[in-house]
Write an enzyme that holds these catalytic residues in place. Sequence first.
Site, PDB file in Angstrom:
ATOM      1  N   GLY A   1       0.880  -1.282  -0.124  1.00 40.35           N
ATOM      2  CA  GLY A   1       0.025  -0.225  -0.021  1.00 40.35           C
ATOM      3  C   GLY A   1       0.780   1.248  -0.030  1.00 40.35           C
ATOM      4  O   GLY A   1       1.854   1.049   0.437  1.00 40.35           O
TER       5      GLY A   1
ATOM      6  N   ASP B   1     -11.027   9.442  10.224  1.00 42.75           N
ATOM      7  CA  ASP B   1     -10.757   9.200   8.707  1.00 42.75           C
ATOM      8  C   ASP B   1     -11.316   7.808   8.612  1.00 42.75           C
ATOM      9  O   ASP B   1     -10.600   7.109   7.762  1.00 42.75           O
ATOM     10  CB  ASP B   1      -9.309   9.192   8.740  1.00 42.75           C
ATOM     11  CG  ASP B   1      -9.098   9.272   7.044  1.00 42.75           C
ATOM     12  OD1 ASP B   1      -9.823   9.765   6.350  1.00 42.75           O
ATOM     13  OD2 ASP B   1      -7.845   9.563   6.754  1.00 42.75           O
TER      14      ASP B   1
HETATM   15  P1  ADP Z   1      -1.812   6.409   4.984  1.00 42.36           P
HETATM   16  O1  ADP Z   1      -2.115   7.307   6.173  1.00 42.36           O
HETATM   17  O2  ADP Z   1      -1.020   6.447   4.224  1.00 42.36           O
HETATM   18  O3  ADP Z   1      -3.198   6.330   4.294  1.00 42.36           O
HETATM   19  P2  ADP Z   1      -2.608   3.468   6.043  1.00 42.36           P
HETATM   20  O4  ADP Z   1      -2.212   2.919   7.333  1.00 42.36           O
HETATM   21  O5  ADP Z   1      -3.897   3.780   5.706  1.00 42.36           O
HETATM   22  O6  ADP Z   1      -1.752   4.887   5.763  1.00 42.36           O
HETATM   23  O7  ADP Z   1      -1.979   2.497   4.829  1.00 42.36           O
HETATM   24  C1  ADP Z   1      -2.166   2.657   3.457  1.00 42.36           C
HETATM   25  C2  ADP Z   1      -2.503   1.411   2.759  1.00 42.36           C
HETATM   26  O8  ADP Z   1      -1.751   0.404   3.107  1.00 42.36           O
HETATM   27  C3  ADP Z   1      -3.693   0.936   3.378  1.00 42.36           C
HETATM   28  O9  ADP Z   1      -4.995   1.199   2.560  1.00 42.36           O
HETATM   29  C4  ADP Z   1      -3.738  -0.573   3.085  1.00 42.36           C
HETATM   30  O10 ADP Z   1      -4.095  -1.043   1.857  1.00 42.36           O
HETATM   31  C5  ADP Z   1      -2.216  -0.936   3.281  1.00 42.36           C
HETATM   32  N1  ADP Z   1      -2.138  -1.438   4.796  1.00 42.36           N
HETATM   33  C6  ADP Z   1      -1.930  -0.587   5.740  1.00 42.36           C
HETATM   34  N2  ADP Z   1      -1.871  -1.383   7.081  1.00 42.36           N
HETATM   35  C7  ADP Z   1      -1.748  -2.608   6.374  1.00 42.36           C
HETATM   36  C8  ADP Z   1      -1.641  -3.892   7.212  1.00 42.36           C
HETATM   37  N3  ADP Z   1      -1.716  -3.892   8.638  1.00 42.36           N
HETATM   38  N4  ADP Z   1      -1.770  -5.025   6.692  1.00 42.36           N
HETATM   39  C9  ADP Z   1      -1.903  -4.899   5.253  1.00 42.36           C
HETATM   40  N5  ADP Z   1      -1.894  -3.642   4.487  1.00 42.36           N
HETATM   41  C10 ADP Z   1      -1.850  -2.608   5.168  1.00 42.36           C
END
Ligand code: ADP
Length: 267
Positions: A11, A129
């Site tokens: 991601g 969010d």
């Molecule tokens: P941001 O604040 O940059 O949006 P996120 O924590 O939402 O960060 O992470 C971005 C993306 O990464 C998520 O939408 C998801 O697809 C992937 N992701 C985040 N955390 C995990 C996790 N624990 N396991 C698998 N994928 C994850």
Amino acid sequence: MESFTILGRVGEGAHGVVFKAKHVQVRGNGEVVALKKIHLKKIDDGIPNNILREIKTLQAITEHENIVRLFDVFPDGSSLVLAFEYMVTDLSEILRSSQNTLPEVSSYYMIMLLRGISFCHENHIIHRDLKPANLLISSSGQLKLADFGLARVMSVENERLYSHQVATRWYRAPELLYGSRTYDEGVDLWYLGCIFAELINKSPLFPGDSDIKQLGCVLSILGTPTTSTWPGLIELPDYNKITFSGFLPIPFESIVPDATSEVGKIK
Ligand code: ADP
Ligand code: MG
């Protein structure tokens, strides 16, 4: 980072890249984790507020089964790495990839979402969010709240002002769109309704294409509010700046035609 083998990129968000990785162990199978790597622009400026918020709030509530688990936080050069339990997918991916409508599974997702939000609120945390991309799904189908970068601990003093510039536009509660800076956990319940409708309809409920149009998009479906349907409306900071008169509310059954009628009675 030396103790992890990177398996791939899963991601990319506003603040960094998320990798799938395996913990290197001498014996046995290393645990698979997600590493969220956040580049710190200027190390001298310290750790940005949103990152500290994410770490602090998660440390307070990470024990719940509907909140993503944060295992560890460590520095890596000029980056900070958050090690989470690995989640196979997220709700936006499920919405994108499923051919059929999702009413059957929607209720299970909604229950897990409600449990996660309720635990946050019991701990005086507003997520701020919530959206399908921040709702992660484990290999066993458990839904967990993630991305606490905008989360806030609710203030006990009433005077405290919060920023209204939070949340991804389509999921932003109307009090935020009217510039409120004294909102509460109600904003998370707004996201909840948006996500519910999106699960049933398989398309976002309020896809406003600009910040200005977002409120119009909401009111054209729910109707123009009045002081009787929304006491305190006229005191909102931007109430006089943005007016949309004359919208009538669309009946619930037409907004989410595939939802059971019981849902419409929940108020
Ligand atoms: P941001 O604040 O940059 O949006 P996120 O924590 O939402 O960060 O992470 C971005 C993306 O990464 C998520 O939408 C998801 O697809 C992937 N992701 C985040 N955390 C995990 C996790 N624990 N396991 C698998 N994928 C994850
Ligand atoms: Mg995110």
